[in-house]
Motif scaffolding. Sequence first.
Motif, mmCIF file in Angstrom:
data_model
loop_
_atom_site.group_PDB
_atom_site.id
_atom_site.type_symbol
_atom_site.label_atom_id
_atom_site.label_comp_id
_atom_site.label_asym_id
_atom_site.label_seq_id
_atom_site.Cartn_x
_atom_site.Cartn_y
_atom_site.Cartn_z
ATOM 1 N N ARG A 170 16.628 11.864 -8.026
ATOM 2 C CA ARG A 170 15.389 11.164 -8.355
ATOM 3 C C ARG A 170 14.269 12.157 -8.628
ATOM 4 O O ARG A 170 14.243 13.249 -8.062
ATOM 5 C CB ARG A 170 14.973 10.242 -7.211
ATOM 6 N N SER A 171 13.337 11.748 -9.487
ATOM 7 C CA SER A 171 12.144 12.565 -9.687
ATOM 8 C C SER A 171 11.157 12.289 -8.561
ATOM 9 O O SER A 171 11.273 11.284 -7.837
ATOM 10 C CB SER A 171 11.496 12.246 -11.035
ATOM 11 N N HIS A 172 10.157 13.162 -8.413
ATOM 12 C CA HIS A 172 9.108 12.915 -7.426
ATOM 13 C C HIS A 172 8.379 11.615 -7.737
ATOM 14 O O HIS A 172 8.006 10.861 -6.832
ATOM 15 C CB HIS A 172 8.122 14.083 -7.408
ATOM 16 N N LEU A 173 8.167 11.335 -9.022
ATOM 17 C CA LEU A 173 7.526 10.082 -9.417
ATOM 18 C C LEU A 173 8.361 8.883 -8.992
ATOM 19 O O LEU A 173 7.819 7.900 -8.461
ATOM 20 C CB LEU A 173 7.300 10.058 -10.930
ATOM 21 N N ASP A 174 9.684 8.966 -9.195
ATOM 22 C CA ASP A 174 10.567 7.870 -8.777
ATOM 23 C C ASP A 174 10.439 7.606 -7.278
ATOM 24 O O ASP A 174 10.311 6.451 -6.844
ATOM 25 C CB ASP A 174 12.026 8.199 -9.097
ATOM 26 N N ARG A 175 10.500 8.682 -6.486
ATOM 27 C CA ARG A 175 10.443 8.504 -5.030
ATOM 28 C C ARG A 175 9.101 7.940 -4.586
ATOM 29 O O ARG A 175 9.057 7.039 -3.734
ATOM 30 C CB ARG A 175 10.703 9.826 -4.303
ATOM 31 N N THR A 176 8.011 8.455 -5.134
ATOM 32 C CA THR A 176 6.692 7.949 -4.752
ATOM 33 C C THR A 176 6.566 6.475 -5.123
ATOM 34 O O THR A 176 6.073 5.660 -4.331
ATOM 35 C CB THR A 176 5.587 8.777 -5.437
ATOM 36 N N THR A 177 7.020 6.118 -6.320
ATOM 37 C CA THR A 177 6.963 4.714 -6.754
ATOM 38 C C THR A 177 7.779 3.833 -5.813
ATOM 39 O O THR A 177 7.309 2.770 -5.370
ATOM 40 C CB THR A 177 7.503 4.575 -8.187
ATOM 41 N N GLU A 178 9.001 4.248 -5.506
ATOM 42 C CA GLU A 178 9.866 3.460 -4.623
ATOM 43 C C GLU A 178 9.254 3.328 -3.232
ATOM 44 O O GLU A 178 9.368 2.270 -2.587
ATOM 45 C CB GLU A 178 11.252 4.095 -4.541
ATOM 46 N N THR A 179 8.595 4.385 -2.771
ATOM 47 C CA THR A 179 7.962 4.334 -1.455
ATOM 48 C C THR A 179 6.815 3.338 -1.448
ATOM 49 O O THR A 179 6.694 2.508 -0.534
ATOM 50 C CB THR A 179 7.455 5.729 -1.049
ATOM 51 N N VAL A 180 5.967 3.392 -2.459
ATOM 52 C CA VAL A 180 4.824 2.473 -2.557
ATOM 53 C C VAL A 180 5.311 1.034 -2.648
ATOM 54 O O VAL A 180 4.842 0.142 -1.924
ATOM 55 C CB VAL A 180 3.936 2.831 -3.760
ATOM 56 N N VAL A 181 6.256 0.787 -3.543
ATOM 57 C CA VAL A 181 6.775 -0.574 -3.717
ATOM 58 C C VAL A 181 7.453 -1.060 -2.439
ATOM 59 O O VAL A 181 7.272 -2.213 -2.026
ATOM 60 C CB VAL A 181 7.745 -0.627 -4.914
ATOM 61 N N GLY A 182 8.217 -0.188 -1.801
ATOM 62 C CA GLY A 182 8.889 -0.569 -0.561
ATOM 63 C C GLY A 182 7.913 -0.937 0.541
ATOM 64 O O GLY A 182 8.127 -1.903 1.291
ATOM 65 N N ILE A 183 6.825 -0.177 0.654
ATOM 66 C CA ILE A 183 5.803 -0.468 1.656
ATOM 67 C C ILE A 183 5.199 -1.853 1.411
ATOM 68 O O ILE A 183 5.069 -2.663 2.334
ATOM 69 C CB ILE A 183 4.702 0.613 1.624
ATOM 70 N N ILE A 184 4.826 -2.118 0.170
ATOM 71 C CA ILE A 184 4.174 -3.386 -0.147
ATOM 72 C C ILE A 184 5.120 -4.560 0.112
ATOM 73 O O ILE A 184 4.723 -5.579 0.702
ATOM 74 C CB ILE A 184 3.681 -3.390 -1.606
ATOM 75 N N ARG A 185 6.370 -4.422 -0.296
ATOM 76 C CA ARG A 185 7.323 -5.516 -0.071
ATOM 77 C C ARG A 185 7.575 -5.741 1.413
ATOM 78 O O ARG A 185 7.672 -6.891 1.873
ATOM 79 C CB ARG A 185 8.623 -5.220 -0.820
ATOM 80 N N GLU A 186 7.681 -4.667 2.174
ATOM 81 C CA GLU A 186 7.873 -4.811 3.615
ATOM 82 C C GLU A 186 6.682 -5.504 4.263
ATOM 83 O O GLU A 186 6.845 -6.397 5.112
ATOM 84 C CB GLU A 186 8.089 -3.438 4.247
ATOM 85 N N GLU A 187 5.473 -5.111 3.855
ATOM 86 C CA GLU A 187 4.273 -5.734 4.413
ATOM 87 C C GLU A 187 4.185 -7.207 4.011
ATOM 88 O O GLU A 187 3.785 -8.062 4.814
ATOM 89 C CB GLU A 187 3.029 -4.981 3.951
ATOM 90 N N CYS A 188 4.553 -7.513 2.778
ATOM 91 C CA CYS A 188 4.521 -8.922 2.335
ATOM 92 C C CYS A 188 5.521 -9.748 3.129
ATOM 93 O O CYS A 188 5.214 -10.883 3.543
ATOM 94 C CB CYS A 188 4.834 -9.000 0.844
ATOM 95 N N ARG A 189 6.716 -9.223 3.367
ATOM 96 C CA ARG A 189 7.716 -9.948 4.159
ATOM 97 C C ARG A 189 7.211 -10.175 5.582
ATOM 98 O O ARG A 189 7.346 -11.281 6.140
ATOM 99 C CB ARG A 189 9.036 -9.186 4.179
ATOM 100 N N ALA A 190 6.611 -9.129 6.163
ATOM 101 C CA ALA A 190 6.089 -9.261 7.518
ATOM 102 C C ALA A 190 4.960 -10.285 7.565
ATOM 103 O O ALA A 190 4.853 -11.067 8.520
ATOM 104 C CB ALA A 190 5.603 -7.906 8.020
ATOM 105 N N GLY A 191 4.117 -10.284 6.523
ATOM 106 C CA GLY A 191 3.027 -11.237 6.480
ATOM 107 C C GLY A 191 3.512 -12.680 6.389
ATOM 108 O O GLY A 191 2.991 -13.571 7.047
ATOM 109 N N ARG A 192 4.541 -12.890 5.540
ATOM 110 C CA ARG A 192 5.084 -14.241 5.404
ATOM 111 C C ARG A 192 5.764 -14.692 6.695
ATOM 112 O O ARG A 192 5.664 -15.855 7.108
ATOM 113 C CB ARG A 192 6.084 -14.298 4.244
ATOM 114 N N ALA A 193 6.452 -13.751 7.368
ATOM 115 C CA ALA A 193 7.131 -14.099 8.619
ATOM 116 C C ALA A 193 6.157 -14.439 9.723
ATOM 117 O O ALA A 193 6.441 -15.257 10.596
ATOM 118 C CB ALA A 193 8.036 -12.933 9.061
ATOM 119 N N GLY A 194 4.979 -13.803 9.667
ATOM 120 C CA GLY A 194 3.996 -14.039 10.726
ATOM 121 C C GLY A 194 3.067 -15.200 10.464
ATOM 122 O O GLY A 194 2.267 -15.570 11.328
ATOM 123 N N SER A 195 3.150 -15.787 9.267
ATOM 124 C CA SER A 195 2.222 -16.879 8.938
ATOM 125 C C SER A 195 2.772 -18.236 9.395
ATOM 126 O O SER A 195 3.936 -18.387 9.713
ATOM 127 C CB SER A 195 1.990 -16.909 7.432
#
Length: 310
Positions: A285-310
């Motif tokens: 992977r390129s550094h750009l790929d990893r950074t993008t995947e990290t950002v997207v992964g964080i947001i999706r994890e937070e969204c899942r946690a938010g939906r589970a807690g609502s």
Amino acid sequence: MTELLPLLLVLAIGPFLLAEGLLARYELMVWTVGWRTQVPVLPANLPYARGADPDRPPDAYLVYLDGIGKRRFTDTRDGGQLVQAVIAGAPELRVLGQVQPYSPLADPLVGRPVWDWLRRHIGITLFLHNVMQTFVAADRRYRPLYNHAVGGQIAEQLRLAGYAPGSGIPVVLLGYSGGAQMALGAVEELWTQLRAPLWAITLGGFHDGANDLTHAATVHRLTSGNDWIEQVSTWLFPERWRLLRRSPWNRALAAGKVRVHRLEPATHVGPLSYISPTARLDDGRSHLDRTTETVVGIIREECRAGRAGS
């Protein structure tokens, strides 16, 4: 001769540093006293947000605040590759990349006659301008005003992009380098205006640690041991020192709000930067790929946690 280079550099840029030091507060003061107002309207060919269908609520709104190279609505240090990669990798998001974090008036530098002349003849002044704006935003005398201005600009851009205050849709602030100072500073103003669930992501974040993070549910710190620019901010600003336990940043650390994501061997800028499309990891992977995947992964994890807690 080598020993003279630092002195020659100081003599060369010293006058510009002095001028910027005197002028950096001007735009903030003009906005504060009401002589000029922010101009939230974008050029006709520039959308307020890209990504998810504007007719359907997205999973989250992502506001990208670029580093000190930001001069106009469309430019970023990587030509927009990070924003484009996030949009491609997370089509469920609405992404805003046009915010002017280094202008309390929401006014790009490019297009102003004086700055256009300087860009053609003394390009370093554009760089110094945004550097100085970062330090104005970190100055305790001006910090509340700057946060109010930039936070208000972001809130208005979100509304124009379709965000409904009180809707409960999360807003994610992604700040690269000096953009982290602006992102963390905007948290309280965004909460006041939008009552939105707020998360922040700092990428090589250069910030003072003095902004109130009470209403940031989580702060994700993307960093690398090879990023010396971010490391400078950890010792330059006392609020980042562990000794000052009651600083906003250290209170957020103690509360478990700050989560660290290591992105070695990335550097802050250059061919090995976090957003390099050519630097490769062992897995291909390129550094750009990893950074993008990290950002997207964080947001999706937070969204899942938010939906589970609502």
